[in-house]
Design an enzyme around this catalytic site. Structure first.
Site, PDB file in Angstrom:
ATOM      1  N   LYS A   1     -17.823  18.393  -1.103  1.00 38.13           N
ATOM      2  CA  LYS A   1     -17.504  17.267  -2.001  1.00 38.13           C
ATOM      3  C   LYS A   1     -18.787  16.489  -2.269  1.00 38.13           C
ATOM      4  O   LYS A   1     -19.138  15.575  -1.524  1.00 38.13           O
ATOM      5  CB  LYS A   1     -16.436  16.363  -1.396  1.00 38.13           C
ATOM      6  CG  LYS A   1     -16.069  15.179  -2.302  1.00 38.13           C
ATOM      7  CD  LYS A   1     -14.887  14.388  -1.775  1.00 38.13           C
ATOM      8  CE  LYS A   1     -14.609  13.193  -2.688  1.00 38.13           C
ATOM      9  NZ  LYS A   1     -13.384  12.449  -2.308  1.00 38.13           N
TER      10      LYS A   1
ATOM     11  N   LYS B   1     -11.636  14.951   5.766  1.00 39.98           N
ATOM     12  CA  LYS B   1     -12.794  14.522   4.976  1.00 39.98           C
ATOM     13  C   LYS B   1     -13.686  13.613   5.801  1.00 39.98           C
ATOM     14  O   LYS B   1     -13.203  12.779   6.568  1.00 39.98           O
ATOM     15  CB  LYS B   1     -12.337  13.776   3.723  1.00 39.98           C
ATOM     16  CG  LYS B   1     -13.459  13.532   2.721  1.00 39.98           C
ATOM     17  CD  LYS B   1     -13.137  12.411   1.763  1.00 39.98           C
ATOM     18  CE  LYS B   1     -13.502  11.066   2.371  1.00 39.98           C
ATOM     19  NZ  LYS B   1     -13.524   9.963   1.375  1.00 39.98           N
TER      20      LYS B   1
ATOM     21  N   ARG C   1       0.836  -1.201   0.000  1.00 45.32           N
ATOM     22  CA  ARG C   1       0.000   0.000   0.000  1.00 45.32           C
ATOM     23  C   ARG C   1       0.874   1.256   0.000  1.00 45.32           C
ATOM     24  O   ARG C   1       0.577   2.236  -0.695  1.00 45.32           O
ATOM     25  CB  ARG C   1      -0.943  -0.016   1.207  1.00 45.32           C
ATOM     26  CG  ARG C   1      -1.967  -1.140   1.153  1.00 45.32           C
ATOM     27  CD  ARG C   1      -3.037  -0.999   2.207  1.00 45.32           C
ATOM     28  NE  ARG C   1      -2.572  -1.207   3.578  1.00 45.32           N
ATOM     29  CZ  ARG C   1      -2.565  -2.371   4.199  1.00 45.32           C
ATOM     30  NH1 ARG C   1      -2.974  -3.467   3.574  1.00 45.32           N
ATOM     31  NH2 ARG C   1      -2.160  -2.466   5.469  1.00 45.32           N
TER      32      ARG C   1
END
Length: 341
Positions: A221, A136, A45
């Site tokens: 968003k 977020k 990752r």
């Protein structure tokens, strides 16, 4: 750069720039890696995300910020450099996903509420100390007309949670991205997406106002206004753009500095084409750009395939996609550029 929330938010939507959403949970990125035959480990990752943020030209020209996952913000590159430092060196702003995911909403079968408010104040303080300057939080709004989904309770609960998160972010000196995602799944027409998205946004801004969140220091968003994936009629880019901007003019205050779309399951080119169509009918009261995950990464993932020998090819694929969305954020993309040398 400036520590004022308003200045950070403005930098996040600088002309022609958007956000790289590299905040896939461990479970989500495992599914992506399974599709390309790569074992998902902390190192794989890290290697994958490192190759993107080291695509220096694309990062400097096209990417204003990178949304990270908790694991990633703590990782070092292969040479020992903190990934967050590599991001900052390109001029991009580090950000962090802070919600704990969507869980079943008690009493409302088939609906979800995003969790993660417990302990959020302390986590935001830690992330700010690590260098994150925006965050977020995603709320998930499903549509199932036959089952009267979403309910008013689902919208109210999720929008209130978004507002509480946003207030905590601003207290910590972090710009909140508020993400009310009306899902593309289902067979509903584009008009239904418009009405549900409008209800969610109107409730969201009422909640933000009620909790004294400064809109100038936030970013929205949202989903585009688009028909469900199984709908008999799919709208073209011009209709998507007109309905999406019509929605925003009804529901998004002009004080919001920027709107960055999620891709929501659209293909890479479709997400770029629709973003371009939105900007082609501007100007708008807000900057309109992108915050794409899969729609920026899919081609790069396939080109990489987990092999060090493929890093350059993967970076080229990522740079191309970033460049296409850079142009779309300016309303300057055209289909012929997809195959241009």
């Amino acid at each position: 750069m400036s520590e004022r929330l308003e200045d950070i938010a403005a930098a996040m939507v600088a002309d022609g720039k958007g956000l790289l959403a590299a905040d896939e949970s461990t479970g989500t990125i495992k599914k992506r890696f399974d599709a390309i035959g790569v074992e998902s480990t902390p190192q794989s990752r890290r290697d994958y995300r490192e190759l993107m943020v080291r695509t220096t030209g694309a990062m400097r020209e096209c990417i204003s910020g990178v949304i990270l996952y908790d694991e990633t913000i703590r990782q070092n590159a292969a040479d020992g450099t903190p990934l967050i430092d590599i991001i900052k060196a390109t001029g991009a702003i580090p950000g962090i996903k802070v919600d704990a995911g969507a869980k079943p909403l008690a009493g409302f079968p088939g609906e979800k509420v995003t969790e993660g408010l417990d302990g959020l104040r302390e986590r935001l303080a830690e992330y700010h100390g690590m260098g994150a300057r925006f965050a977020k939080w995603r709320a998930v709004i499903d549509i199932d007309v036959a089952k009267s989904v979403p309910s008013g309770a689902s919208i109210a609960t999720n929008m209130h949670a978004l507002a509480r998160y946003a207030a905590l972010c601003q207290e910590a000196g972090i710009v909140p991205i508020v993400e009310p995602e009306v899902m593309m799944e289902g067979d509903h027409p584009i008009e239904t997406c418009f009405e549900i998205s409008k209800a969610a946004l109107l409730r969201l801004y009422g909640e933000l106002y009620g909790l004294r969140v400064r809109l100038e220091g936030t970013i929205l968003k949202p989903n585009m206004v688009i028909a469900g994936k199984k709908a008999a009629r799919q709208a073209g880019p011009e209709e998507v753009a007109e309905k999406t901007i019509g929605l925003f003019r009804e529901a998004v205050p002009a004080a919001v500095p920027g709107i960055v779309f999620l891709s929501g399951g659209q293909s890479e080119v479709e997400a770029t084409e629709n973003l371009n169509a939105v900007n082609a009918i501007g100007p708008h009261p807000w900057k309109v750009s992108f915050s794409y995950g899969r729609a920026l990464q899919e081609a790069a993932q396939k080109a990489w395939g987990g092999k060090a020998a493929n890093v350059a090819a993967a970076q080229q694929a990522f740079a191309h996609r970033a460049r296409m969305n850079h142009l779309a954020a300016l309303g300057q993309w055209r289909p012929s550029l997809e195959t241009a040398g």
